[in-house]
Write a protein that holds these residues in place. Structure first.
Motif, short mmCIF file in Angstrom:
data_model
loop_
_atom_site.label_atom_id
_atom_site.label_comp_id
_atom_site.label_asym_id
_atom_site.label_seq_id
_atom_site.Cartn_x
_atom_site.Cartn_y
_atom_site.Cartn_z
N ALA A 144 0.83 -1.21 0.00
CA ALA A 144 0.00 0.00 0.00
C ALA A 144 0.86 1.25 0.00
N ILE A 145 1.99 1.21 0.74
CA ILE A 145 2.90 2.36 0.78
C ILE A 145 3.60 2.53 -0.57
N ILE A 146 4.05 1.43 -1.14
CA ILE A 146 4.74 1.49 -2.43
C ILE A 146 3.85 2.11 -3.49
N HIS A 147 2.58 1.75 -3.48
CA HIS A 147 1.65 2.25 -4.50
C HIS A 147 0.92 3.51 -4.08
N ALA A 148 1.36 4.11 -2.97
CA ALA A 148 0.82 5.40 -2.51
C ALA A 148 -0.70 5.37 -2.31
N LEU A 149 -1.20 4.26 -1.80
CA LEU A 149 -2.62 4.15 -1.49
C LEU A 149 -2.83 4.64 -0.05
N LYS A 150 -2.84 5.94 0.13
CA LYS A 150 -2.77 6.52 1.47
C LYS A 150 -3.96 6.18 2.35
N PRO A 151 -5.21 6.26 1.87
CA PRO A 151 -6.32 5.88 2.75
C PRO A 151 -6.18 4.45 3.26
N SER A 152 -5.84 3.53 2.37
CA SER A 152 -5.66 2.14 2.77
C SER A 152 -4.48 1.99 3.72
N THR A 153 -3.41 2.74 3.45
CA THR A 153 -2.23 2.69 4.31
C THR A 153 -2.59 3.08 5.74
N HIS A 154 -3.34 4.17 5.90
CA HIS A 154 -3.70 4.63 7.23
C HIS A 154 -4.61 3.62 7.94
N GLU A 155 -5.54 3.02 7.20
CA GLU A 155 -6.42 2.03 7.81
C GLU A 155 -5.64 0.79 8.24
N LEU A 156 -4.73 0.34 7.37
CA LEU A 156 -3.92 -0.83 7.71
C LEU A 156 -3.01 -0.55 8.90
N THR A 157 -2.48 0.66 8.97
CA THR A 157 -1.61 1.03 10.07
C THR A 157 -2.35 0.95 11.41
N LYS A 158 -3.61 1.36 11.40
CA LYS A 158 -4.41 1.27 12.63
C LYS A 158 -4.83 -0.16 12.92
N LEU A 159 -4.99 -0.94 11.89
CA LEU A 159 -5.49 -2.30 12.04
C LEU A 159 -4.40 -3.27 12.49
N PHE A 160 -3.20 -3.12 11.95
CA PHE A 160 -2.13 -4.07 12.24
C PHE A 160 -1.63 -3.94 13.67
N PRO A 161 -1.37 -5.06 14.36
CA PRO A 161 -0.66 -4.99 15.64
C PRO A 161 0.79 -4.56 15.40
N LYS A 162 1.45 -4.09 16.46
CA LYS A 162 2.77 -3.50 16.31
C LYS A 162 3.77 -4.46 15.65
N GLU A 163 3.72 -5.74 16.03
CA GLU A 163 4.71 -6.67 15.48
C GLU A 163 4.58 -6.83 13.97
N VAL A 164 3.39 -6.58 13.44
CA VAL A 164 3.21 -6.65 11.99
C VAL A 164 3.68 -5.35 11.33
N LEU A 165 3.51 -4.22 12.03
CA LEU A 165 4.01 -2.94 11.50
C LEU A 165 5.52 -2.99 11.30
N ASP A 166 6.20 -3.81 12.09
CA ASP A 166 7.66 -3.85 12.05
C ASP A 166 8.21 -5.00 11.22
N ILE A 167 7.35 -5.72 10.49
CA ILE A 167 7.86 -6.81 9.66
C ILE A 167 8.80 -6.25 8.60
N GLN A 168 9.93 -6.91 8.45
CA GLN A 168 10.91 -6.54 7.42
C GLN A 168 10.78 -7.50 6.24
N ASN A 169 10.85 -6.94 5.04
CA ASN A 169 10.77 -7.81 3.87
C ASN A 169 12.10 -8.50 3.64
N ASN A 170 12.23 -9.21 2.55
CA ASN A 170 13.44 -9.99 2.31
C ASN A 170 14.70 -9.14 2.24
N LEU A 171 14.53 -7.85 1.98
CA LEU A 171 15.66 -6.94 1.92
C LEU A 171 15.70 -6.07 3.18
#
Length: 352
Positions: free
Chosen positions: A119-146
């Protein structure tokens, strides 16, 4: 819509049920056929890109080029819609998340990206904000393969409102990407002043000190990176928030002042000296900023350092003083403010 504490706890429990360990691989990987269908393509992206809302290729964590999974904006929207995060509460809707919602929220792509990353990569800001509120902290901090967190991507793509939302919801600032850079390192390299301000504005001094002391794999702290890239406004912000002016980078022991001198950056040198940087700080080889300025025959910075009281007689590991390095260069020698000297016990004034 933001979920209540009980619902978030249920999501946390169901996420735990879907894990096999605590790493990124513990989440179910999306497959091209089952999740994205024809919306997935593999491509390479070279160079810096500010907007990816119309681009169907993903930046890698080195912000260079790599072959990775991507998804169309429409396809991503459909996936986010499955989460029902915008659905208003109703009597018919259970307080628990559905199995489909948990699967989507707990899923990563083959490159380790969560739906929030995408959502961040594709600049979907409304969805980004909703997901940020929805995700627990440990998911907010997930690191991708890089090793990029959503925060790394939001900073690089210059999305300060997303950065602010992530910080407010407890996202970690200390996590490092594949180059050892924290999100603040990324901000200092690319001049993301507003993102940096939002990251450190309300952080406790203790936590902030930890962020300021973190070195990337090149041994550079955020202040070193800002100095190296001549980000003067970011340097001022870091200094104002208490960054150690004299901290040494991990390879040769340079301070920010040494780096500024090497770059012939008069503005940065002046800023650091005015804010109290140690003019005589020595690198691991014993060289001070004055050694570097004289060796580079930089008359302007040599003068500034001398005016700040630089000791011209400090010796490096080669047993050389700054005066030794200036020997034979009358233009540089003329800049040194010699004090009175003694000859055979008698004080002799030396004027130039």
């Amino acid at each position: 819509m933001a979920k209540g504490g009980g619902e978030k706890g249920k999501l946390d429990w169901r996420l735990e049920e879907s894990r096999t360990d605590s790493g990124v691989d513990s989440f179910r990987s999306l497959t091209r056929d089952d999740q994205y269908n024809s919306g997935v393509s593999t491509g390479s992206v070279a160079g810096e890109q500010e907007k990816l809302s119309v681009v169907e290729e993903r930046l890698d964590s080195a912000y260079g080029s790599s072959s990775i999974t991507s998804i169309t904006v429409d396809g991503l929207g459909e996936i986010i819609d499955k989460c029902s995060i915008s659905e208003p509460p109703s009597a018919e809707r259970s307080s628990e998340y559905t199995e489909e919602e948990v699967n989507v929220l707990a899923t990563v792509t083959e490159d380790g990206d969560t739906v929030l990353h995408l959502a961040i990569i594709h600049a979907l800001k409304p969805s980004t904000h909703e997901l940020t509120k929805l995700f627990p902290k440990e998911v907010l901090d997930i690191q991708n393969n890089l090793y990029q967190t959503p925060m790394h991507l939001a900073v690089y793509l210059n999305q300060p409102d997303v950065v602010k939302a992530l910080v407010e919801n407890g996202a970690c600032l200390e996590l490092q990407d594949q180059d050892g850079n924290t999100p603040l390192h990324v901000a200092c390299e690319h001049g993301r002043l507003e993102c940096a301000s939002d990251m450190i504005l309300d952080i406790s001094p203790t936590k902030l000190a930890q962020v300021f002391e973190t070195q990337n794999w090149r041994g550079l702290t955020c202040l070193h990176v800002a100095t190296l890239h001549k980000q003067h406004r970011l340097m001022r912000l870091l200094i104002k928030k208490g960054a150690d002016l004299n901290i040494q980078e991990g390879t040769s022991g340079k301070t920010a002042l040494h780096i500024a001198v090497e770059l012939h950056d008069v503005e940065a040198v002046t800023l650091l000296l005015n804010r109290g940087a140690n003019v005589d700080a020595a690198m691991l080889n014993g060289c001070t900023a004055l050694h570097l300025a004289v060796g580079r025959q930089d008359a302007t910075i040599t003068t500034r350092l001398c005016q700040a009281g630089a000791d011209k007689m400090i010796r490096n590991m080669e047993d050389e003083t700054a005066l030794d390095l200036a020997d034979g260069n009358d233009d540089i020698l003329a800049l040194f403010p010699f004090d009175d000297i003694q000859i055979m016990g008698r004080t002799v004034g030396v004027n130039f």
